[in-house]
Scaffold this motif. Structure first.
Motif, PDB file in Angstrom:
ATOM      1  N   LEU A  95     -12.320   2.004   7.009  1.00  0.00           N
ATOM      2  CA  LEU A  95     -12.693   2.254   5.614  1.00  0.00           C
ATOM      3  C   LEU A  95     -11.519   2.816   4.816  1.00  0.00           C
ATOM      4  O   LEU A  95     -11.430   2.644   3.606  1.00  0.00           O
ATOM      5  N   VAL A 116     -10.135  -5.111   2.355  1.00  0.00           N
ATOM      6  CA  VAL A 116     -10.835  -3.853   2.060  1.00  0.00           C
ATOM      7  C   VAL A 116     -12.230  -3.954   2.683  1.00  0.00           C
ATOM      8  O   VAL A 116     -12.934  -4.948   2.471  1.00  0.00           O
ATOM      9  N   ALA A 117     -12.607  -2.930   3.454  1.00  0.00           N
ATOM     10  CA  ALA A 117     -13.955  -2.901   4.035  1.00  0.00           C
ATOM     11  C   ALA A 117     -14.829  -2.000   3.170  1.00  0.00           C
ATOM     12  O   ALA A 117     -14.421  -0.895   2.799  1.00  0.00           O
ATOM     13  N   VAL A 118     -16.030  -2.470   2.838  1.00  0.00           N
ATOM     14  CA  VAL A 118     -16.977  -1.667   2.051  1.00  0.00           C
ATOM     15  C   VAL A 118     -18.272  -1.580   2.842  1.00  0.00           C
ATOM     16  O   VAL A 118     -18.727  -2.573   3.416  1.00  0.00           O
ATOM     17  N   TYR A 189     -12.664  -8.772   0.565  1.00  0.00           N
ATOM     18  CA  TYR A 189     -13.646  -7.741   0.906  1.00  0.00           C
ATOM     19  C   TYR A 189     -14.512  -8.146   2.089  1.00  0.00           C
ATOM     20  O   TYR A 189     -14.999  -9.280   2.167  1.00  0.00           O
TER      21      TYR A 189
ATOM     22  N   ARG B 172     -10.352   2.530  -7.456  1.00  0.00           N
ATOM     23  CA  ARG B 172      -9.176   2.764  -6.603  1.00  0.00           C
ATOM     24  C   ARG B 172      -7.968   2.001  -7.112  1.00  0.00           C
ATOM     25  O   ARG B 172      -8.107   1.020  -7.842  1.00  0.00           O
ATOM     26  N   HIS B 174      -4.884  -0.244  -5.981  1.00  0.00           N
ATOM     27  CA  HIS B 174      -4.503  -1.086  -4.838  1.00  0.00           C
ATOM     28  C   HIS B 174      -2.996  -1.167  -4.661  1.00  0.00           C
ATOM     29  O   HIS B 174      -2.522  -1.908  -3.810  1.00  0.00           O
TER      30      HIS B 174
END
Lengths: 233, 227
Positions: A95, A116-118, A189, B172, B174
Motif C-alpha cells: 500500500l 498503485v494498490a488501493v 491501479y 497524493r 505521484h
C-alpha cells in the motif's frame, strides 16, 4: 510532425463515408480507409506489408501473442492480493509503494510501469476505469476483458458506479462510499478486495483461488470460501 | 463539453455493461491478438510515442471511432501513423509492392528474441522535475475549463471533459511524469508534477448516486489551479 486541428474534420468525415467501399477509393485523407473492409483482412494486410518490408518479424508476433494469451494474466494479481491478505508486512509495503513490491515477484513492464494498490474496506469500495481509452495493469491482470473496453463501462463507471456494479450482481451498503479511479495517466491501479470471512490461516495458494479478476478491478468481490469453486477450508 | 468522441466519461445512453465470464478467451478472435502484436511490433520501430499512438485512435472520425471495435481502432490508428510518419506509402498500404531496396528502418525490426526484454522494460513515464510541486495532499484545486490541449489546438490531452472546472482535493503526489499533451506531438516530454485528485460525485454530476462517492483522476499540475 503533422498537427491536426479542426480543419481536418471535413476531410475525415468524407473518408469515413467511403471506408466501407472497395479499397481503390483513395482520394481522401485517412490512410486506414485504404485497407480492406473486413477487420481480420485489414490486420493481415498490415502484417503482410510490414513483414515484406522487413519491419516486423512474424516470429516476434507469435511471441507477443503467446505472452499475453498464455503467460500473463489475472493469476499474477491474485497472488499479490493473497500475499497482502496473508502477510501484514507485505500488505504495508504494497500500500505504501506497490511498484517495487510487485516487481520483486516478477510483475513489471509494459502497462505496469507504475502500480498503485488501493484497498477495499467496510467504508470504501474502489473501482477502476479508463474513460479515455482502456488503460489497465497488464503485468498483474493481463489484457483487459471486453466489457472493460466497452463504451458502456467507460461512459457509466464514473457517473453511476453503483448501477454498473448492479450489472455485475454486486450491491454495496449505502454507508460504503465508492471511489472510482479514472486511469488518466500511466499510474495503474490494483484493487485489493476485502478478504472473505472464514479464511484464517489459509495458504497463499488457497487464498489466491478466491481472488477473481473482477474483484481486482473493483466490479466484483472475492469469492466466499463456501462457493463450490473454493478449496475446502 | 467533449470535443472528441473518445472522451466519453459520464455520457448517457450506452446501456448495460455485459460482463464476460472470467474464463473467456483473452482474444475473442485470432485477429485481435494479431492486431495487438502488429501494433506493438510496429511501435518498436521507434517512430512515435505511446501518447502519439493513443492520439491516433482518438482522432479517428467520430463515426469511425463509434463503429469500430476496440482492435479495429488500433489497426486504423496504426495504419494512419505508418503513412503519416513515412514508414509506408499509401500505395504500399493498398498492397502494391514497392521497390526492392531495403527499408531504411529495417535495422530497427524487433526480433522474436528481443520481445521479452522490450515488454519487460515497458515505457516508464516517471521523470525528475526541477521545480517543487505546487500542491500537496489536502490542497484544494480546480481543473481547467474548458479542457483541451493548450500547446496544440485539437491535440491530445488527458483531462476528461467531465472534470472541466470541477473542484477537487489533492490525494497524493505521484512525482514528475511525461506530459502527454507535449509528448504526443513531438514537442518533447515536458515532465510535470502528477497528482491523484479526488472529486466529490456531487461536484461532477447534477444527480450523483451517492454524495459520499468520489471520482479520482490522475492530473498534471498544468491542468490544475488553486481553489
Amino acid at each position: 510532425m503533422v498537427v491536426f486541428g479542426i480543419g481536418g474534420w471535413t476531410g475525415r468525415a468524407a473518408a469515413s463515408q467511403t471506408a466501407d467501399m472497395p479499397h481503390d477509393h483513395h482520394d481522401h485523407d485517412h490512410a486506414h480507409a485504404l485497407l480492406p473492409p473486413d477487420p481480420a483482412l485489414r490486420v493481415k494486410a498490415l502484417e503482410t506489408v510490414l513483414t515484406r518490408k522487413g519491419l516486423i518479424d512474424p516470429a516476434a508476433l507469435e511471441e507477443i501473442i503467446d505472452t499475453y494469451q498464455n503467460r500473463i494474466g489475472p493469476r499474477n494479481g491474485a497472488r499479490v492480493v493473497a500475499m497482502a491478505w496473508a502477510d501484514p508486512e507485505f500488505h504495508r509495503q504494497l500500500l505504501e509503494d506497490a511498484t517495487p513490491v510487485v516487481a520483486d515477484l516478477g510483475f513489471f513492464g509494459r502497462q505496469g510501469e507504475h502500480i498503485v494498490a488501493v484497498e477495499n474496506t467496510e467504508d470504501v469500495h474502489n473501482m477502476v476505469v479508463c474513460t479515455l481509452c482502456s488503460c489497465y495493469p497488464w503485468p498483474l491482470l493481463g489484457i483487459p476483458p471486453g466489457w472493460y473496453k466497452s463504451d458502456a463501462y467507460r461512459a457509466r463507471a464514473v457517473r453511476e458506479p453503483r448501477k454498473v456494479l448492479a450489472d455485475f450482481g454486486v450491491t454495496l451498503p449505502k454507508e460504503t462510499s465508492v471511489r472510482v479511479w479514472d486511469s488518466t495517466a500511466e499510474m495503474r491501479y490494483l484493487v485489493i478486495p476485502r478478504r472473505p470471512e472464514g479464511t484464517d490461516g489459509w495458504s497463499v495458494d488457497d487464498l489466491a483461488a478466491l481472488v477473481t479478476r473482477d474483484s481486482m478491478i473493483g466490479t466484483g468481490l472475492a469469492k466466499l470460501p463456501t462457493t463450490p469453486e473454493a478449496p475446502a477450508a | 463539453m467533449s470535443l472528441r468522441v473518445h472522451d466519453m466519461g459520464g455520457r448517457l445512453g450506452d446501456g448495460p455493461v455485459r460482463p464476460d465470464p472470467e474464463d473467456a478467451p483473452v482474444f475473442a478472435e485470432d485477429w485481435h491478438g494479431r492486431a495487438l502484436a502488429v501494433t506493438l511490433a510496429a511501435g518498436a520501430l521507434g517512430q512515435w510515442t505511446l501518447d502519439t499512438s493513443r492520439h491516433a485512435r482518438e482522432r479517428l472520425s467520430p463515426k469511425d471511432y463509434s463503429r469500430f471495435s476496440y482492435y479495429e481502432k488500433w489497426i486504423a490508428g496504426l495504419a494512419d501513423l505508418l503513412v503519416e510518419n513515412g514508414v509506408l506509402t499509401r500505395k504500399e498500404l493498398m498492397g502494391e509492392v514497392g521497390g526492392t531496396a531495403p527499408h531504411p528502418l529495417a535495422g530497427r525490426m524487433m526480433k522474436a528474441d528481443a520481445v521479452a526484454g522490450a515488454l519487460a522494460r515497458g515505457g516508464p513515464s516517471a521523470r525528475d522535475v526541477e521545480t517543487d510541486p505546487r500542491f500537496g495532499p489536502g490542497d484544494m484545486v480546480r481543473a481547467l475549463r474548458p479542457t483541451g490541449n493548450r500547446m496544440v489546438p485539437g491535440g491530445h490531452t488527458r483531462l476528461p471533459s467531465y472534470a472541466a472546472g470541477a473542484r477537487g482535493r489533492i490525494l497524493r503526489h505521484h512525482g514528475g511524469h511525461v506530459l502527454p499533451d507535449a509528448n504526443a506531438h513531438g514537442l518533447g516530454e515536458c515532465p510535470d508534477h502528477l497528482y491523484a485528485v479526488a472529486f466529490p460525485a456531487s461536484e461532477l454530476w447534477a444527480d450523483p448516486e451517492n454524495p459520499a462517492d468520489e471520482v479520482i483522476l490522475d492530473l498534471w499540475q498544468c491542468y490544475l489551479e488553486p481553489a
